[in-house]
Design a protein around this motif. Structure first.
Motif, PDB file in Angstrom:
ATOM      1  N   GLU A 116       0.830  -1.212   0.000  1.00 35.48           N
ATOM      2  CA  GLU A 116       0.000   0.000   0.000  1.00 35.48           C
ATOM      3  C   GLU A 116       0.861   1.257   0.000  1.00 35.48           C
ATOM      4  O   GLU A 116       0.596   2.209  -0.740  1.00 35.48           O
ATOM      5  N   ARG A 117       1.890   1.260   0.829  1.00 37.85           N
ATOM      6  CA  ARG A 117       2.791   2.432   0.869  1.00 37.85           C
ATOM      7  C   ARG A 117       3.391   2.698  -0.512  1.00 37.85           C
ATOM      8  O   ARG A 117       3.412   3.845  -0.978  1.00 37.85           O
ATOM      9  N   ASN A 118       3.892   1.657  -1.142  1.00 39.27           N
ATOM     10  CA  ASN A 118       4.516   1.827  -2.459  1.00 39.27           C
ATOM     11  C   ASN A 118       3.513   2.329  -3.487  1.00 39.27           C
ATOM     12  O   ASN A 118       3.842   3.165  -4.340  1.00 39.27           O
ATOM     13  N   PHE A 119       2.286   1.825  -3.390  1.00 39.28           N
ATOM     14  CA  PHE A 119       1.249   2.253  -4.324  1.00 39.28           C
ATOM     15  C   PHE A 119       0.920   3.736  -4.132  1.00 39.28           C
ATOM     16  O   PHE A 119       0.800   4.490  -5.106  1.00 39.28           O
ATOM     17  N   ILE A 120       0.788   4.162  -2.891  1.00 42.45           N
ATOM     18  CA  ILE A 120       0.486   5.572  -2.611  1.00 42.45           C
ATOM     19  C   ILE A 120       1.606   6.476  -3.117  1.00 42.45           C
ATOM     20  O   ILE A 120       1.358   7.497  -3.783  1.00 42.45           O
ATOM     21  N   LEU A 121       2.842   6.109  -2.832  1.00 43.99           N
ATOM     22  CA  LEU A 121       3.978   6.931  -3.261  1.00 43.99           C
ATOM     23  C   LEU A 121       4.098   6.942  -4.782  1.00 43.99           C
ATOM     24  O   LEU A 121       4.479   7.958  -5.371  1.00 43.99           O
ATOM     25  N   GLU A 122       3.747   5.846  -5.418  1.00 45.74           N
ATOM     26  CA  GLU A 122       3.763   5.785  -6.879  1.00 45.74           C
ATOM     27  C   GLU A 122       2.703   6.699  -7.483  1.00 45.74           C
ATOM     28  O   GLU A 122       2.947   7.416  -8.459  1.00 45.74           O
ATOM     29  N   GLN A 123       1.504   6.698  -6.900  1.00 48.76           N
ATOM     30  CA  GLN A 123       0.413   7.535  -7.411  1.00 48.76           C
ATOM     31  C   GLN A 123       0.621   9.012  -7.071  1.00 48.76           C
ATOM     32  O   GLN A 123       0.253   9.896  -7.840  1.00 48.76           O
ATOM     33  N   ASP A 124       1.165   9.279  -5.897  1.00 49.37           N
ATOM     34  CA  ASP A 124       1.520  10.634  -5.477  1.00 49.37           C
ATOM     35  C   ASP A 124       0.354  11.624  -5.595  1.00 49.37           C
ATOM     36  O   ASP A 124       0.481  12.687  -6.206  1.00 49.37           O
ATOM     37  N   PRO A 125      -0.812  11.315  -5.006  1.00 50.53           N
ATOM     38  CA  PRO A 125      -1.945  12.239  -5.104  1.00 50.53           C
ATOM     39  C   PRO A 125      -1.755  13.461  -4.196  1.00 50.53           C
ATOM     40  O   PRO A 125      -0.972  13.433  -3.243  1.00 50.53           O
ATOM     41  N   ASP A 126      -2.487  14.517  -4.475  1.00 49.05           N
ATOM     42  CA  ASP A 126      -2.470  15.692  -3.602  1.00 49.05           C
ATOM     43  C   ASP A 126      -3.197  15.413  -2.293  1.00 49.05           C
ATOM     44  O   ASP A 126      -2.807  15.909  -1.239  1.00 49.05           O
ATOM     45  N   ILE A 127      -4.286  14.639  -2.389  1.00 47.41           N
ATOM     46  CA  ILE A 127      -5.138  14.336  -1.238  1.00 47.41           C
ATOM     47  C   ILE A 127      -5.301  12.820  -1.159  1.00 47.41           C
ATOM     48  O   ILE A 127      -5.496  12.150  -2.180  1.00 47.41           O
ATOM     49  N   LEU A 128      -5.246  12.284   0.043  1.00 48.02           N
ATOM     50  CA  LEU A 128      -5.291  10.844   0.255  1.00 48.02           C
ATOM     51  C   LEU A 128      -6.390  10.508   1.259  1.00 48.02           C
ATOM     52  O   LEU A 128      -6.463  11.104   2.336  1.00 48.02           O
ATOM     53  N   VAL A 129      -7.247   9.546   0.900  1.00 46.97           N
ATOM     54  CA  VAL A 129      -8.302   9.057   1.795  1.00 46.97           C
ATOM     55  C   VAL A 129      -8.124   7.555   1.951  1.00 46.97           C
ATOM     56  O   VAL A 129      -8.109   6.819   0.953  1.00 46.97           O
ATOM     57  N   LEU A 130      -7.969   7.095   3.189  1.00 47.58           N
ATOM     58  CA  LEU A 130      -7.889   5.664   3.488  1.00 47.58           C
ATOM     59  C   LEU A 130      -8.980   5.312   4.486  1.00 47.58           C
ATOM     60  O   LEU A 130      -9.178   6.017   5.482  1.00 47.58           O
ATOM     61  N   LEU A 131      -9.665   4.202   4.227  1.00 50.40           N
ATOM     62  CA  LEU A 131     -10.789   3.774   5.064  1.00 50.40           C
ATOM     63  C   LEU A 131     -10.511   2.408   5.677  1.00 50.40           C
ATOM     64  O   LEU A 131      -9.654   1.680   5.206  1.00 50.40           O
ATOM     65  N   GLU A 132     -11.280   2.077   6.732  1.00 49.79           N
ATOM     66  CA  GLU A 132     -10.998   0.917   7.594  1.00 49.79           C
ATOM     67  C   GLU A 132      -9.566   1.025   8.100  1.00 49.79           C
ATOM     68  O   GLU A 132      -8.795   0.055   8.086  1.00 49.79           O
ATOM     69  N   PHE A 133      -9.237   2.205   8.571  1.00 48.38           N
ATOM     70  CA  PHE A 133      -7.873   2.572   8.934  1.00 48.38           C
ATOM     71  C   PHE A 133      -7.641   2.293  10.420  1.00 48.38           C
ATOM     72  O   PHE A 133      -8.323   2.842  11.287  1.00 48.38           O
ATOM     73  N   THR A 134      -6.677   1.433  10.710  1.00 45.70           N
ATOM     74  CA  THR A 134      -6.421   0.960  12.072  1.00 45.70           C
ATOM     75  C   THR A 134      -5.145   1.591  12.648  1.00 45.70           C
ATOM     76  O   THR A 134      -4.343   2.172  11.920  1.00 45.70           O
ATOM     77  N   PRO A 135      -4.923   1.456  13.965  1.00 45.80           N
ATOM     78  CA  PRO A 135      -3.656   1.919  14.535  1.00 45.80           C
ATOM     79  C   PRO A 135      -2.440   1.272  13.872  1.00 45.80           C
ATOM     80  O   PRO A 135      -1.408   1.938  13.687  1.00 45.80           O
ATOM     81  N   SER A 136      -2.558   0.012  13.490  1.00 40.27           N
ATOM     82  CA  SER A 136      -1.431  -0.651  12.813  1.00 40.27           C
ATOM     83  C   SER A 136      -1.154  -0.012  11.459  1.00 40.27           C
ATOM     84  O   SER A 136       0.003   0.152  11.062  1.00 40.27           O
ATOM     85  N   TRP A 137      -2.203   0.347  10.748  1.00 40.12           N
ATOM     86  CA  TRP A 137      -2.016   1.032   9.475  1.00 40.12           C
ATOM     87  C   TRP A 137      -1.348   2.390   9.684  1.00 40.12           C
ATOM     88  O   TRP A 137      -0.465   2.787   8.920  1.00 40.12           O
ATOM     89  N   TYR A 138      -1.758   3.085  10.725  1.00 46.05           N
ATOM     90  CA  TYR A 138      -1.145   4.397  10.990  1.00 46.05           C
ATOM     91  C   TYR A 138       0.350   4.241  11.274  1.00 46.05           C
ATOM     92  O   TYR A 138       1.183   4.985  10.735  1.00 46.05           O
ATOM     93  N   ASP A 139       0.702   3.278  12.108  1.00 49.15           N
ATOM     94  CA  ASP A 139       2.113   3.086  12.467  1.00 49.15           C
ATOM     95  C   ASP A 139       2.962   2.686  11.266  1.00 49.15           C
ATOM     96  O   ASP A 139       4.166   2.985  11.218  1.00 49.15           O
ATOM     97  N   SER A 140       2.343   2.046  10.281  1.00 51.42           N
ATOM     98  CA  SER A 140       3.107   1.558   9.129  1.00 51.42           C
ATOM     99  C   SER A 140       3.342   2.628   8.071  1.00 51.42           C
ATOM    100  O   SER A 140       4.052   2.389   7.098  1.00 51.42           O
ATOM    101  N   MET A 141       2.748   3.809   8.247  1.00 55.29           N
ATOM    102  CA  MET A 141       2.743   4.817   7.193  1.00 55.29           C
ATOM    103  C   MET A 141       3.727   5.961   7.425  1.00 55.29           C
ATOM    104  O   MET A 141       3.577   7.034   6.818  1.00 55.29           O
ATOM    105  N   ALA A 142       4.728   5.772   8.237  1.00 61.52           N
ATOM    106  CA  ALA A 142       5.644   6.872   8.585  1.00 61.52           C
ATOM    107  C   ALA A 142       6.259   7.520   7.347  1.00 61.52           C
ATOM    108  O   ALA A 142       6.348   8.755   7.252  1.00 61.52           O
ATOM    109  N   ILE A 143       6.664   6.721   6.373  1.00 58.53           N
ATOM    110  CA  ILE A 143       7.297   7.282   5.180  1.00 58.53           C
ATOM    111  C   ILE A 143       6.296   8.089   4.339  1.00 58.53           C
ATOM    112  O   ILE A 143       6.649   9.070   3.682  1.00 58.53           O
TER     113      ILE A 143
END
Length: 319
Positions: A116-143
């Motif tokens: 997911e991280r690689n996909f987001i960085l590849e797409q490089d949108p101005d605005i990002l919306v993620l749903l069913e977002f958990t604490p584990s997902w938050y911790d994994s998104m530092a980059i």
């Protein structure tokens, strides 16, 4: 020869009975949503259209002309709701600067953080919306957070976490509860260089029964009133747990004044991704009339049961 004739007769009888059932389902799909189960038929307009084609071909091949005419009429009937999604849109020039958004229901039990991280960085949108977002997902998104310093996060260990992030400043980012259920949406004014937009990240409850369908509809009705009071251009992004053909969805579109951004780009289903062509469109960008849609795309990636969607939008000039 008698066996072949009997088999042909049996096949024709089976085809006629199946086709009559298809006619009944097609009629039910246009008869509203009371009782609630009736509305379930409306989700499958594309499927009804698709399933009509083999009958049209079969009745033509065996020269059953009355049945062929009925199949042709049914094909026309089932195609009508799909036409607006394939009529070419008035798309702004692709060199026109735009506001880009990526929205994805990542599935709260999913752990494909790196993909997911690689996909987001590849797409490089101005605005990002993620749903069913958990604490584990938050911790994994530092980059990812380095790219999106402005954000509002609701990290929950259930279906209803969410995150709205932006490269550009957010004004009044807030968790907002539409309707009576504990299902938060996220709202914010995004100060984009092209102009300010009001973004709503939303994930209503899924509709397995009458109660949850009622709660979903109450949430959307409440959000419609909220949208009517907004002065800025509005973009709703998320998994709305409904399809464009359901009466409650059409009612929301009418009352809110928004439109489905996929119109002109195709039917573009998103869930469940395992069904391929037989998916239904649950994920949306809905935009107000002050916004033009430059692009809408579904990305067929394998790390959630929902395909992510991305869109590019321009603001109509002020006069």
């Amino acid at each position: 020869m008698k066996i072949l004739a009997a088999l042909k007769k049996l096949l024709l009888t089976f085809s006629r009975i199946s086709f009559i059932l298809l006619i009944i389902c097609s009629l039910l799909s246009s008869m509203g949503d009371q009782p609630y189960w009736l509305g379930l038929f409306s989700h499958f307009k594309f499927h009804l259209f698709l399933f009509t084609i083999p009958f049209l071909l079969f009745f033509t091949l065996v020269r059953k002309w009355i049945w062929m005419i009925l199949a042709l009429a049914l094909l026309f009937l089932n195609s009508l709701p799909l036409v607006p999604y394939y009529v070419p849109a008035n798309i702004p020039d692709k060199v026109t600067p735009s506001i880009s958004i990526l929205s994805h229901n990542v599935k709260f039990t999913n752990e494909a953080y790196k993909t997911e991280r690689n996909f987001i960085l590849e797409q490089d949108p101005d605005i990002l919306v993620l749903l069913e977002f958990t604490p584990s997902w938050y911790d994994s998104m530092a980059i990812v957070w380095k790219q999106y310093p402005h954000r509002r996060v609701i990290a929950r260990s259930d279906f209803f976490g969410g995150m709205l992030a932006s490269k550009y400043p957010l004004e009044e980012p807030a968790a907002r509860w539409f309707g009576p259920m504990d299902v938060p949406s996220i709202t914010a004014n995004v100060h984009h260089p092209l102009g300010d937009v009001h973004v709503i990240a939303c994930h209503p409850p899924s509709p397995p029964d009458t109660h949850d369908i009622h709660l979903r509809n109450l949430l959307m009705d409440s959000m419609s009133v909220y949208i009517q009071n907004q002065d800025l251009p509005v973009i709703v992004a998320g998994d709305l747990n409904n399809t464009p053909f359901h009466p409650a969805f059409r009612s929301f579109i009418k009352s809110s004044g928004l439109r489905d951004a996929r119109k002109g780009f195709g039917y573009l289903p998103t869930w469940p991704k395992q069904l391929g062509l037989l998916k239904i469109p649950l994920d949306f960008f809905l935009v107000s009339d002050k916004i033009e849609v430059r692009d809408f795309e579904v990305h067929h990636r394998g790390f959630s049961d929902h395909d992510p969607i991305s869109g590019k939008f321009t603001l109509k000039p002020k006069f």
